[in-house]
Design a protein around this motif. Structure first.
Motif, PDB file in Angstrom:
ATOM      1  N   SER A 361      58.879  66.932 -33.687  1.00 39.76           N
ATOM      2  CA  SER A 361      58.887  68.397 -33.677  1.00 39.76           C
ATOM      3  C   SER A 361      57.514  68.930 -34.072  1.00 39.76           C
ATOM      4  O   SER A 361      56.838  68.362 -34.920  1.00 39.76           O
ATOM      5  CB  SER A 361      59.943  68.935 -34.648  1.00 39.76           C
ATOM      6  N   THR A 433      61.394  69.583 -22.783  1.00 38.91           N
ATOM      7  CA  THR A 433      60.952  70.227 -24.017  1.00 38.91           C
ATOM      8  C   THR A 433      61.465  71.656 -24.056  1.00 38.91           C
ATOM      9  O   THR A 433      61.525  72.322 -23.021  1.00 38.91           O
ATOM     10  CB  THR A 433      59.410  70.246 -24.087  1.00 38.91           C
ATOM     11  N   LEU A 454      68.850  69.399 -34.261  1.00 40.08           N
ATOM     12  CA  LEU A 454      67.745  68.548 -34.685  1.00 40.08           C
ATOM     13  C   LEU A 454      68.245  67.254 -35.325  1.00 40.08           C
ATOM     14  O   LEU A 454      67.669  66.184 -35.135  1.00 40.08           O
ATOM     15  CB  LEU A 454      66.863  69.304 -35.680  1.00 40.08           C
ATOM     16  N   ARG A 473      62.915  67.673 -26.868  1.00 39.10           N
ATOM     17  CA  ARG A 473      61.853  67.816 -27.871  1.00 39.10           C
ATOM     18  C   ARG A 473      61.708  69.293 -28.206  1.00 39.10           C
ATOM     19  O   ARG A 473      61.685  70.136 -27.306  1.00 39.10           O
ATOM     20  CB  ARG A 473      60.529  67.287 -27.339  1.00 39.10           C
ATOM     21  N   ILE A 474      61.598  69.599 -29.496  1.00 36.63           N
ATOM     22  CA  ILE A 474      61.515  70.993 -29.923  1.00 36.63           C
ATOM     23  C   ILE A 474      60.103  71.316 -30.391  1.00 36.63           C
ATOM     24  O   ILE A 474      59.537  70.622 -31.246  1.00 36.63           O
ATOM     25  CB  ILE A 474      62.527  71.285 -31.049  1.00 36.63           C
ATOM     26  N   LEU A 499      61.356  71.494 -38.949  1.00 38.52           N
ATOM     27  CA  LEU A 499      60.429  71.989 -37.921  1.00 38.52           C
ATOM     28  C   LEU A 499      58.976  71.715 -38.281  1.00 38.52           C
ATOM     29  O   LEU A 499      58.138  71.484 -37.404  1.00 38.52           O
ATOM     30  CB  LEU A 499      60.625  73.500 -37.733  1.00 38.52           C
TER      31      LEU A 499
END
Length: 660
Positions: A361, A433, A454, A473-474, A499
């Protein structure tokens, strides 16, 4: 009535004289005797060696088993039989009648009676066999129709239940798919009355058994290890003790027998269909034989149904992606490339290179207009996911009532206006993403759901019951101070830590003023081309003003100012009129007035700054190319220049290989 020459007959009679008389009668009538048995065990040996066309069967035999018990076995084998008995006990006769014999001979019998009874039995059997074939053909067509038509599996399972019941009587039908990695249960349907059905899937079974859906999910794969076949009586007891899911299913719904059949489909999939009954002797070998005869049409139709569903999923996904990309074209501000050669921007480039290939992340921090989305795109385009979609979500632009549906999708009827199922942005981004812009604006109640994505890598549609695995994917971005937001209770601390694995801070434009000439030149060329006017550079005085201004709106504001100048320009690039517009837009004392006078004030200073910026940019590219100027991935190719032109510029700017 003509005799049936060549028909194979098995005589099951424990009185030698009676059996011998029957053999002589049938031999004269050109029947072929395959054997004479005095017990059920002997009869089964003869049947195993050569299946007879018909059996003459005495009710009372030697041994513990009667002719009635053998008759039930013959019915399962689809072998016609005629009873032969002198027994007049009403109970025994009723029990024999319940096995549906093709005829009944009473001792003593006449030869004519035996031959007529046999001929009638063979005729009736042939006629019933033809009827069975027609019924099976109708069953195949109905199966094809069920799997060919669109619709939810819940409805299809109910139709299957109703369709199979006349052929394989059962109390519960359960089916599912499995591959090397995942199990896909297709719900279960329980029959609670004539033409009445109750859906009992995994969720309902969890409610009845007291287990959670997650706990059932752990033992459900055990069921797919059960081999094809019939399990009843003590065998079913053994199956329960060795298989946790069967034990739970049988204990919850009180089953005593099972019939399981597995089909090997294409692409490594296995389809399992299973029938359960409460009585402990509810299934027969003919039921299994029927499924075996249905094997080919079942495989073809289920394979086709799965293929149709995959195509439908792809079609819907493409429609969603197409819709999303069309919206992106309408709303996205495209910068083309990240432009600049300042030291602070070089640090950003370095971090992009470090994190792109690692599936972690990223949190992009910086003021509005500093190019956070552009950095997110750059990370995605350099990652192993570059061939998949990048989905952008502006958390600040979505109403709180819609953001949950937008992110996670919803089922039909989940809320007023949900007229059809819709996949959310996370499902759309599966394999790619997702860029969550303005993450600091996300409501607290949704932050918990994002944290679950997550942690668990799964989502649940609004109004849905099933968890959907996602591989996404973040990349998040915000212009807020998230630590301050956490301290004031507006942002979850655990989500912040999830994050903030790899933060990238983007410098404000006022902190990288050496990049302004490059950016202004880039936007000038781009926007003059857009409005159909030539670009001949930016007026010297205008450039000084651009360098002295503080740019609270950062790069986005700079682009807007250059675009206005290009639109009203007089055909001489961003000169006279353009300069006036720039000066007006950033005039001192206004809302956007300059607060610094430390920038270059003369043309010489501007040229020196431009040369220094160009020199640093060329050096950065040369380092990236490991000092190579020519060839593939050389500095000249990366700068889109001829090698000779680059060498000339390097000489003019005093760049030698020792500088690299």
């Amino acid at each position: 009535m003509a005799t049936s020459i060549g028909q194979n007959v098995l005589i099951v009679e424990d009185e030698f004289i009676v059996a011998n008389d029957l053999e002589m009668m049938l031999d004269r009538a050109k029947y072929r005797i395959v054997g004479i048995a005095s017990s059920v065990q002997e009869a089964l040996v003869f049947i195993d060696k050569q299946k007879p066309d018909i059996v003459i069967l005495d009710i009372m035999l030697q041994g513990q088993q009667t002719g009635i018990e053998l008759a039930k076995m013959l019915a399962n084998m689809v072998i016609p039989f005629v009873y032969l008995s002198a027994n007049s006990n009403p109970g025994t006769l009723e029990e024999a009648k319940a096995t549906h014999p093709y005829g009944f001979l009473v001792k003593p019998f006449r030869e004519k009676d035996v031959l007529v009874t046999l001929q009638m039995a063979l005729y009736r059997h042939a006629h019933s066999l033809e009827t069975c074939i027609r019924k099976e053909q109708s069953l195949k067509i109905a199966l094809y129709d069920i799997f060919s038509q669109r619709g939810e599996w819940k409805q299809k399972m109910q139709e299957l239940n109703q369709l199979f019941d006349p052929f394989i009587p059962h109390d519960y039908l359960f089916a599912g798919l499995i591959n090397d990695q995942d199990v896909f249960p297709m719900l279960g349907v329980s029959q609670i009355g004539r033409d009445e059905y109750q859906h009992i899937g995994v969720t309902e079974l969890a409610g009845l058994s007291g287990f959670s859906v997650q706990e059932l999910g752990l033992i459900l794969p055990d069921f797919f290890l059960v081999n094809s076949g019939i399990c009843q009586g003590s065998d079913f007891g053994s199956l329960k003790s060795s298989n946790k899911f069967v034990d739970l299913l049988a204990g919850t719904l009180r089953f005593g027998a099972s019939l399981v059949y597995q089909l090997q489909l294409s692409q490594g999939l296995v389809f399992l269909i299973s029938f359960f009954r409460r009585q402990s002797d509810g299934f027969h070998t003919e039921h299994l034989a029927l499924l075996e005869r249905l094997k080919e049409p079942l495989m073809l139709t289920i394979d086709r149904r799965i293929a149709f569903e995959e195509i439908d999923k792809l079609r819907k996904r493409l429609e969603e992606e197409n819709h999303f990309l069309q919206e992106e074209v309408k709303t996205n501000i495209e910068y083309g490339e990240i432009v600049g050669a300042s030291k602070s921007l070089s640090e950003v480039f370095k971090k992009i290179e470090q994190v792109s290939a690692i599936d972690t992340s990223v949190l992009i921090l910086g003021e509005s207009g500093t190019g956070k989305e552009l950095v997110a795109r750059s990370i995605h385009n350099r990652s192993p996911r570059k061939n998949k979609i990048l989905v952008k979500v502006n958390c600040a632009a979505l109403p709180p009532s819609l953001i949950e549906s937008e992110l996670f999708g919803h089922e039909k009827g989940a809320f007023t206006g949900a007229i059809e199922r819709r996949i959310g942005k996370f499902e759309l981004a599966n394999g790619g993403t997702i860029f969550l812009d303005e993450i600091g604006e996300m409501p607290l109640e949704l932050q918990a759901r994002l944290l679950r994505v997550l942690q668990e890598k799964e989502i649940e549609r609004l109004g849905g019951k099933d968890c959907i695995k996602v591989d996404v994917r973040i990349i998040a971005a915000t212009n807020r101070d998230l630590e301050k937001e956490v301290g004031e209770g507006r942002f979850r601390l655990d989500l912040y830590y999830r994050l903030n694995v790899f933060p990238i801070l983007l410098p404000a434009l006022r902190d990288r003023k050496e990049d302004i000439p490059l950016l202004a030149d880039f936007f000038g060329k781009k926007l003059c081309r857009k409005v159909g006017k030539p670009f001949r550079g930016i007026d010297e005085r205008a450039m000084i003003d651009l360098l002295q201004y503080q740019w609270p709106g950062n790069i986005r504001e700079l682009e807007n100012v250059i675009e206005q100048a290009a639109i009203v320009g007089d055909g001489q690039g961003l000169l006279t009129l353009g300069r006036q517009l720039i000066n007006k837009a950033i005039e001192p004392g206004g809302a956007q007035g300059s607060t610094s006078g430390g920038g270059p004030k003369t043309l010489l200073e501007i040229k020196q700054l431009q040369q220094q910026t160009e020199r640093e940019h060329i050096l950065t590219v040369l380092k990236k190319a490991n000092g190579r100027i020519r060839g593939k991935n050389g500095a000249a190719e990366l700068l889109n220049l001829k090698p000779t032109t680059l060498e000339s510029r390097m000489e003019k700017l005093g760049i030698s290989r020792s500088n690299i």
